[in-house]
Design a protein around this motif. Structure first.
Motif, mmCIF file in Angstrom:
data_model
loop_
_atom_site.group_PDB
_atom_site.id
_atom_site.type_symbol
_atom_site.label_atom_id
_atom_site.label_comp_id
_atom_site.label_asym_id
_atom_site.label_seq_id
_atom_site.Cartn_x
_atom_site.Cartn_y
_atom_site.Cartn_z
ATOM 1 N N LEU A 6 3.158 -9.190 5.024
ATOM 2 C CA LEU A 6 2.728 -9.256 6.420
ATOM 3 C C LEU A 6 1.226 -9.030 6.495
ATOM 4 C CD1 LEU A 6 5.352 -7.138 8.428
ATOM 5 C CD2 LEU A 6 4.955 -9.594 8.613
ATOM 6 N N ARG A 7 0.563 -9.801 7.330
ATOM 7 C CA ARG A 7 -0.893 -9.644 7.473
ATOM 8 C C ARG A 7 -1.235 -8.772 8.676
ATOM 9 N NH1 ARG A 7 -3.017 -10.861 3.168
ATOM 10 N NH2 ARG A 7 -5.003 -11.230 4.203
ATOM 11 N N GLU A 8 -0.320 -8.741 9.632
ATOM 12 C CA GLU A 8 -0.560 -7.923 10.828
ATOM 13 C C GLU A 8 0.750 -7.656 11.540
ATOM 14 O OE1 GLU A 8 -3.280 -10.270 13.093
ATOM 15 O OE2 GLU A 8 -1.840 -11.871 13.403
ATOM 16 N N GLY A 9 0.755 -6.675 12.402
ATOM 17 C CA GLY A 9 1.961 -6.381 13.164
ATOM 18 C C GLY A 9 1.631 -5.517 14.360
ATOM 19 N N ASN A 10 2.290 -5.775 15.486
ATOM 20 C CA ASN A 10 2.082 -4.959 16.684
ATOM 21 C C ASN A 10 3.144 -3.874 16.768
ATOM 22 O OD1 ASN A 10 -0.105 -6.454 17.709
ATOM 23 N ND2 ASN A 10 1.339 -8.031 18.433
ATOM 24 N N LEU A 11 2.892 -2.893 17.623
ATOM 25 C CA LEU A 11 3.928 -1.897 17.896
ATOM 26 C C LEU A 11 5.060 -2.609 18.632
ATOM 27 C CD1 LEU A 11 1.601 1.015 18.962
ATOM 28 C CD2 LEU A 11 3.239 1.111 17.069
ATOM 29 N N THR A 12 6.283 -2.391 18.172
ATOM 30 C CA THR A 12 7.406 -3.147 18.746
ATOM 31 C C THR A 12 8.114 -2.395 19.866
ATOM 32 O OG1 THR A 12 8.816 -2.224 17.021
ATOM 33 C CG2 THR A 12 7.889 -4.422 16.624
ATOM 34 N N CYS A 137 -3.998 -1.624 -2.226
ATOM 35 C CA CYS A 137 -2.933 -1.010 -1.429
ATOM 36 C C CYS A 137 -2.843 -1.553 -0.034
ATOM 37 C CB CYS A 137 -3.118 0.482 -1.374
ATOM 38 S SG CYS A 137 -2.782 1.138 -2.957
ATOM 39 N N LYS A 138 -3.998 -1.844 0.537
ATOM 40 C CA LYS A 138 -3.979 -2.408 1.880
ATOM 41 C C LYS A 138 -3.045 -3.614 1.891
ATOM 42 C CE LYS A 138 -7.656 -4.024 4.264
ATOM 43 N NZ LYS A 138 -9.081 -4.198 4.592
ATOM 44 N N LYS A 139 -3.192 -4.409 0.837
ATOM 45 C CA LYS A 139 -2.438 -5.657 0.746
ATOM 46 C C LYS A 139 -0.941 -5.413 0.566
ATOM 47 C CE LYS A 139 -3.569 -8.242 -2.763
ATOM 48 N NZ LYS A 139 -4.478 -8.894 -3.684
ATOM 49 N N TYR A 140 -0.569 -4.438 -0.236
ATOM 50 C CA TYR A 140 0.839 -4.343 -0.635
ATOM 51 C C TYR A 140 1.662 -3.274 0.067
ATOM 52 C CZ TYR A 140 -0.263 -7.696 -4.197
ATOM 53 O OH TYR A 140 -0.655 -8.841 -4.827
ATOM 54 N N VAL A 141 1.010 -2.306 0.670
ATOM 55 C CA VAL A 141 1.849 -1.227 1.207
ATOM 56 C C VAL A 141 1.797 -1.087 2.728
ATOM 57 C CG1 VAL A 141 0.187 0.654 0.866
ATOM 58 C CG2 VAL A 141 2.604 1.160 0.798
ATOM 59 N N VAL A 142 0.679 -1.472 3.340
ATOM 60 C CA VAL A 142 0.564 -1.258 4.792
ATOM 61 C C VAL A 142 1.598 -2.099 5.550
ATOM 62 C CG1 VAL A 142 -0.969 -1.388 6.797
ATOM 63 C CG2 VAL A 142 -1.863 -0.602 4.614
ATOM 64 N N GLY A 143 1.737 -3.363 5.163
ATOM 65 C CA GLY A 143 2.723 -4.234 5.814
ATOM 66 C C GLY A 143 4.145 -3.839 5.472
ATOM 67 N N ALA A 144 4.349 -3.418 4.220
ATOM 68 C CA ALA A 144 5.702 -3.048 3.777
ATOM 69 C C ALA A 144 6.211 -1.828 4.537
ATOM 70 C CB ALA A 144 5.694 -2.765 2.274
ATOM 71 N N LEU A 145 5.351 -0.832 4.688
ATOM 72 C CA LEU A 145 5.793 0.380 5.397
ATOM 73 C C LEU A 145 5.937 0.101 6.899
ATOM 74 C CD1 LEU A 145 6.463 3.354 4.622
ATOM 75 C CD2 LEU A 145 4.239 3.974 5.527
ATOM 76 N N TYR A 146 5.048 -0.733 7.416
ATOM 77 C CA TYR A 146 5.167 -1.146 8.824
ATOM 78 C C TYR A 146 6.559 -1.719 9.073
ATOM 79 C CZ TYR A 146 4.773 -4.288 12.825
ATOM 80 O OH TYR A 146 5.014 -4.943 14.000
ATOM 81 N N ASN A 147 6.975 -2.571 8.159
ATOM 82 C CA ASN A 147 8.259 -3.254 8.292
ATOM 83 C C ASN A 147 9.444 -2.292 8.158
ATOM 84 O OD1 ASN A 147 9.201 -5.941 8.717
ATOM 85 N ND2 ASN A 147 10.166 -5.803 6.706
ATOM 86 N N GLY A 151 8.141 -1.537 12.887
ATOM 87 C CA GLY A 151 7.003 -1.661 13.806
ATOM 88 C C GLY A 151 6.915 -0.538 14.830
ATOM 89 N N LYS A 152 7.601 0.566 14.571
ATOM 90 C CA LYS A 152 7.579 1.664 15.551
ATOM 91 C C LYS A 152 6.628 2.794 15.168
ATOM 92 C CE LYS A 152 12.326 0.620 16.807
ATOM 93 N NZ LYS A 152 13.733 0.969 16.565
ATOM 94 N N LEU A 153 6.044 2.715 13.959
ATOM 95 C CA LEU A 153 5.150 3.802 13.535
ATOM 96 C C LEU A 153 3.688 3.478 13.833
ATOM 97 C CD1 LEU A 153 5.660 6.574 12.111
ATOM 98 C CD2 LEU A 153 4.737 5.517 10.049
ATOM 99 N N TYR A 154 3.283 2.266 13.483
ATOM 100 C CA TYR A 154 1.883 1.884 13.732
ATOM 101 C C TYR A 154 1.763 0.375 13.851
ATOM 102 C CZ TYR A 154 1.991 1.244 8.581
ATOM 103 O OH TYR A 154 2.324 0.878 7.293
ATOM 104 N N ALA A 155 0.642 -0.046 14.471
ATOM 105 C CA ALA A 155 0.250 -1.448 14.479
ATOM 106 C C ALA A 155 -0.883 -1.592 13.476
ATOM 107 C CB ALA A 155 -0.233 -1.840 15.868
#
Ligand SMILES: [Zn+2]
Length: 335
Positions: A6-12, A137-147, A151-155
């Motif tokens: 994932l490249r980006e994600g909003n708060l769901t 890490c930005k590339k591999y973990v930020v989107g994974a944990l978001y998912n 999408g309820k922890l951070y955007a």
């Protein structure tokens, strides 16, 4: 979808309850949540450790990648280089995660001696490691944990400079940071037990805890407090300070796990040692918050002071004191 790409994600969802957050955290810590390495644990720890550094503009709660990953890099440096703990299960090609490769190659290329702590590295070596760890890490973990958190922890956006917490997730993590930290260590330790030899696993929980060591050199803060803030008396007993003065974490290090100027006071050795890792009476909150208000209201302090006060707002120390107390930290009268 695993989320790592994932490249980006909003708060769901807004208005997420504490029960829902506990359910999400417990899922992330469980074996049902896929982990090929320990990055997710590292990211959770880094967010928890810096939750009181979140920049609150009134509508936006922002934590920069720079802050997140400098702490993250320090943690992994100590786990990998100092404690020799492998952080990935063999994936058919390698037994080392990319972070371990970055750290091991830095050790080799810069001929860094064994067992050197992260803070003892030269600033150029620290910057090199932090920069590369951040990119990875930005590339591999930020989107994974978001998912994983639906999408309820951070955007976030990988093109941006950091993550945006919701008011609910910020409150939840601030309140339960010590509990989350312990669950995180438990799951992290279980993972490490599967991929490491017995020798490396001795005192494992202590190693996870000590991977973010308490700073020994707080002289920068001492100088600002003494010279710029003109604090020449012990914050607690009022005695005139001399060369033996100590820099004290007002809310103890055991709770904050971070160094913030607005949480530092100068104390005589007697008060500081007696206070140790405890809280002092709530009555002192007014005194430190008044000190901090003067700093916030004045424009005459140096740029470094302004940067240090970035995440600070009136009432923060009062909340921290209450949350630290709730987490089991005792009060001690140090005077
Ligand atoms: Zn004193």
């Amino acid at each position: 979808m695993s989320g790592w790409n994932l490249r980006e994600g909003n708060l769901t969802q807004l208005g997420v309850s504490d029960d829902e957050y506990w359910s999400l955290f417990n899922y992330v810590f469980s074996d049902a949540c896929k982990k090929t390495n320990t990055y997710k644990f590292g990211l959770i720890k880094s967010i928890c450790d810096q939750i009181y550094d979140v920049h609150d503009s009134g509508t936006i709660l922002f934590l920069s990648y720079e802050k997140i990953f400098s702490k993250f890099a320090e943690n992994y440096w100590n786990l990998v280089n100092k404690y020799k703990l492998k952080q990935m299960s063999y994936n058919g090609k390698s037994e080392y995660s990319k972070i371990e490769v970055i750290i091991k190659s830095a050790v080799e290329n810069y001929e860094i001696p064994e067992n050197v702590g992260f803070q003892s590295l030269s600033s150029s070596n620290r910057n090199y490691i932090t920069k590369n760890v951040t990119m990875e890490c930005k590339k591999y973990v930020v989107g994974a944990l978001y998912n994983d958190f639906e999408g309820k922890l951070y955007a976030f956006s990988l093109k941006g400079n950091g993550i945006f917490l919701s008011a609910d997730s910020y409150r939840f993590i601030s309140k339960y940071k010590m509990e989350i930290e312990k669950l995180n260590y438990y799951s992290w330790a279980r993972f490490l037990e599967k991929v490491n030899d017995d020798d490396a696993l001795i005192r494992l929980l202590e190693k996870l805890d000590m991977a973010t060591p308490q700073r020994k050199d707080l002289s920068m803060y001492r100088d600002i407090l003494f010279n710029e803030f003109q604090e020449s008396n012990c914050f607690y007993c009022g005695k005139k300070l001399d060369k033996t003065m100590h820099v004290d974490h007002f809310i103890p290090w055991t709770f904050v796990k971070n160094d913030n100027l607005w949480n530092f006071v100068l104390a005589c050795p007697k008060c500081n040692l007696k206070k140790s890792g405890n809280l002092v009476s709530h009555d002192y909150i007014v005194k430190i918050e008044n000190r901090n208000s003067v700093v916030v209201d004045s424009r005459s302090f140096s740029p470094i002071v302004q940067v240090e006060f970035d995440g600070y707002y009136d009432g923060l120390l009062d909340r921290m004191w209450n949350y630290a107390k709730m987490s089991g930290i005792r009060e001690r009268n140090c005077v």
